[in-house]
Design a protein around this motif. Sequence first.
Motif, PDB file in Angstrom:
ATOM      1  N   GLU A  48      72.727   5.544 -21.938  1.00  0.00           N
ATOM      2  CA  GLU A  48      73.992   5.590 -22.665  1.00  0.00           C
ATOM      3  C   GLU A  48      74.256   4.267 -23.367  1.00  0.00           C
ATOM      4  OE1 GLU A  48      76.889   8.643 -20.438  1.00  0.00           O
ATOM      5  OE2 GLU A  48      76.581   6.771 -19.345  1.00  0.00           O
ATOM      6  N   PHE A  49      74.655   4.361 -24.630  1.00  0.00           N
ATOM      7  CA  PHE A  49      74.899   3.178 -25.448  1.00  0.00           C
ATOM      8  C   PHE A  49      76.370   3.083 -25.827  1.00  0.00           C
ATOM      9  CE2 PHE A  49      70.434   4.119 -26.036  1.00  0.00           C
ATOM     10  CZ  PHE A  49      69.842   2.872 -25.997  1.00  0.00           C
ATOM     11  N   LEU A  50      76.810   1.853 -26.092  1.00  0.00           N
ATOM     12  CA  LEU A  50      78.134   1.648 -26.661  1.00  0.00           C
ATOM     13  C   LEU A  50      78.177   2.230 -28.065  1.00  0.00           C
ATOM     14  CD1 LEU A  50      78.763  -2.083 -25.664  1.00  0.00           C
ATOM     15  CD2 LEU A  50      79.804  -0.066 -24.629  1.00  0.00           C
ATOM     16  N   THR A  51      79.336   2.721 -28.464  1.00  0.00           N
ATOM     17  CA  THR A  51      79.492   3.273 -29.801  1.00  0.00           C
ATOM     18  C   THR A  51      80.568   2.506 -30.563  1.00  0.00           C
ATOM     19  OG1 THR A  51      81.099   4.900 -29.008  1.00  0.00           O
ATOM     20  CG2 THR A  51      78.772   5.574 -29.083  1.00  0.00           C
ATOM     21  N   GLU A 109      74.053   7.638 -36.968  1.00  0.00           N
ATOM     22  CA  GLU A 109      74.002   8.667 -35.927  1.00  0.00           C
ATOM     23  C   GLU A 109      73.797   8.054 -34.547  1.00  0.00           C
ATOM     24  OE1 GLU A 109      73.424  11.931 -33.430  1.00  0.00           O
ATOM     25  OE2 GLU A 109      74.434  11.802 -35.379  1.00  0.00           O
ATOM     26  N   LEU A 110      72.957   7.036 -34.469  1.00  0.00           N
ATOM     27  CA  LEU A 110      72.630   6.417 -33.181  1.00  0.00           C
ATOM     28  C   LEU A 110      73.591   5.303 -32.793  1.00  0.00           C
ATOM     29  CD1 LEU A 110      68.758   6.238 -33.702  1.00  0.00           C
ATOM     30  CD2 LEU A 110      69.963   7.770 -32.140  1.00  0.00           C
ATOM     31  N   GLY A 111      74.385   4.811 -33.749  1.00  0.00           N
ATOM     32  CA  GLY A 111      75.308   3.713 -33.456  1.00  0.00           C
ATOM     33  C   GLY A 111      74.661   2.345 -33.501  1.00  0.00           C
ATOM     34  N   ILE A 112      73.591   2.194 -34.260  1.00  0.00           N
ATOM     35  CA  ILE A 112      72.867   0.927 -34.351  1.00  0.00           C
ATOM     36  C   ILE A 112      73.583  -0.006 -35.327  1.00  0.00           C
ATOM     37  CG2 ILE A 112      70.694  -0.130 -35.112  1.00  0.00           C
ATOM     38  CD1 ILE A 112      69.327   2.512 -34.148  1.00  0.00           C
ATOM     39  N   LEU A 113      73.754  -1.258 -34.930  1.00  0.00           N
ATOM     40  CA  LEU A 113      74.463  -2.256 -35.719  1.00  0.00           C
ATOM     41  C   LEU A 113      73.480  -3.047 -36.579  1.00  0.00           C
ATOM     42  CD1 LEU A 113      76.794  -3.594 -32.879  1.00  0.00           C
ATOM     43  CD2 LEU A 113      77.216  -1.688 -34.443  1.00  0.00           C
ATOM     44  N   ILE A 114      73.983  -3.602 -37.685  1.00  0.00           N
ATOM     45  CA  ILE A 114      73.146  -4.315 -38.650  1.00  0.00           C
ATOM     46  C   ILE A 114      73.797  -5.656 -38.957  1.00  0.00           C
ATOM     47  CG2 ILE A 114      71.914  -4.110 -40.859  1.00  0.00           C
ATOM     48  CD1 ILE A 114      73.038  -1.119 -40.865  1.00  0.00           C
ATOM     49  N   ASP A 115      72.986  -6.706 -39.078  1.00  0.00           N
ATOM     50  CA  ASP A 115      73.509  -8.011 -39.493  1.00  0.00           C
ATOM     51  C   ASP A 115      72.420  -8.757 -40.237  1.00  0.00           C
ATOM     52  OD1 ASP A 115      75.675  -9.790 -39.676  1.00  0.00           O
ATOM     53  OD2 ASP A 115      74.889 -11.018 -38.059  1.00  0.00           O
ATOM     54  N   ARG A 116      72.807  -9.724 -41.050  1.00  0.00           N
ATOM     55  CA  ARG A 116      71.861 -10.478 -41.862  1.00  0.00           C
ATOM     56  C   ARG A 116      72.144 -11.966 -41.749  1.00  0.00           C
ATOM     57  NH1 ARG A 116      68.411  -9.483 -46.069  1.00  0.00           N
ATOM     58  NH2 ARG A 116      69.011  -7.278 -46.195  1.00  0.00           N
ATOM     59  N   ASP A 117      71.077 -12.774 -41.793  1.00  0.00           N
ATOM     60  CA  ASP A 117      71.227 -14.218 -41.917  1.00  0.00           C
ATOM     61  C   ASP A 117      70.376 -14.684 -43.097  1.00  0.00           C
ATOM     62  OD1 ASP A 117      68.570 -14.393 -41.036  1.00  0.00           O
ATOM     63  OD2 ASP A 117      69.106 -15.021 -39.009  1.00  0.00           O
ATOM     64  N   ASP A 118      70.157 -15.995 -43.214  1.00  0.00           N
ATOM     65  CA  ASP A 118      69.433 -16.541 -44.367  1.00  0.00           C
ATOM     66  C   ASP A 118      67.965 -16.125 -44.400  1.00  0.00           C
ATOM     67  OD1 ASP A 118      71.735 -17.790 -45.136  1.00  0.00           O
ATOM     68  OD2 ASP A 118      71.219 -19.731 -44.236  1.00  0.00           O
TER      69      ASP A 118
END
Length: 380
Positions: free
Chosen positions: A290-293, A318-327
Amino acid sequence: MSIHDKTSLQLPKENLEAKDFLPLLGTDHVELYVGNAKQAAHYYMAAWGFQPLAYAGLETGLKDRVSYVVQQDKIRLVLTSPLKSGGEINKHIDAHGDGVKAIALWVDDATISYDETVSRGAESYFAPKTLKDAEGEVVLSGIHTYGETVHVFVERRNYNGVFMPGYRAWQPLYRPEDVGLKYIDHMVGNVGWNEMDKWCQFYAKVMGFAQLVSFDDKDISTEYTALMSKVMSNGNGRIKFPINEPADGKKKSQIEEYIEFYNGAGVQHMALATDNIIETVTALRNRGVEFLTVPVSYYEDVLDRVGEIDEDLAPLKELGILIDRDDEGYLLQIFTKPILDRPTMFIEIIQRKGAKSFGKGNFKALFEAIEREQASRGTL
């Protein structure tokens, strides 16, 4: 691929501020003290795709404990339970529940590693000792870190056995498919109020680490709770230890909840890397993990924030996967709910597409998700 694959030694030096008096080759294994090692091993195999590797217990001459070792690519977990009442392991489980006791670090020389760290102020866990069997020898030594957590230095250059002396190959019929987990990206420690700098200084002074990044309560806060964090890394970047402490907020933060139920400082989570987070998380969900949503609204403007990515947004949403970017690129990450009855340890799944950071842009959404879980437990 073996954890000892020589190609891994060609990684570039990542943290030029770190001192290299303590060269670390990688994470050798993580040992958890658990109430029922047999059942815990089955959980990590069935739900997480780990493979059976080694066993030690009554049949190998141990009288006080039993350990099952499971492995997935370069990740090895040692699951240890007591066989009798009383004793160190029982006390640890009574105080903390299931949890990480030892973060074992793979080194060329366990004796030098011990001498270097103890001479710089580390408290000894145990002095260097050599274990031998027909397959060679392993040298171990250990020091204390935050709470009751320890680091064990493992020197295995003269060993060809399945894990280490005292263990035998564990070959049950049940061998579920793996889920694509590759290695431990980082391990996060939770410490008490105003203890973060103390333990960051410990890693700098005693182990030669340097600070990669820091986050204060302006970076990691919601309407209700806050925390502060600093990330310590060794010279080659293979070992990264974020250290969290609570910060003042209107309600009880996740760090305070952890410390209350773990009864002190300890390992909050392991971040496990994959090359295909969509496939990995899909497999884990299908096995009951179980994952956080986060709210669907997170995805309405996420690409405006992070820019173009290789993946389709629909399965990430759909899966609740988070995205982030750096340099240097972007990352994909997701966090499980606590995997134990106590709201303590959880696991992060991370896929790095060049990014070297830790998902700062996701902190608010993530911690609001954690707060919703805390509210359901009545601990916010």
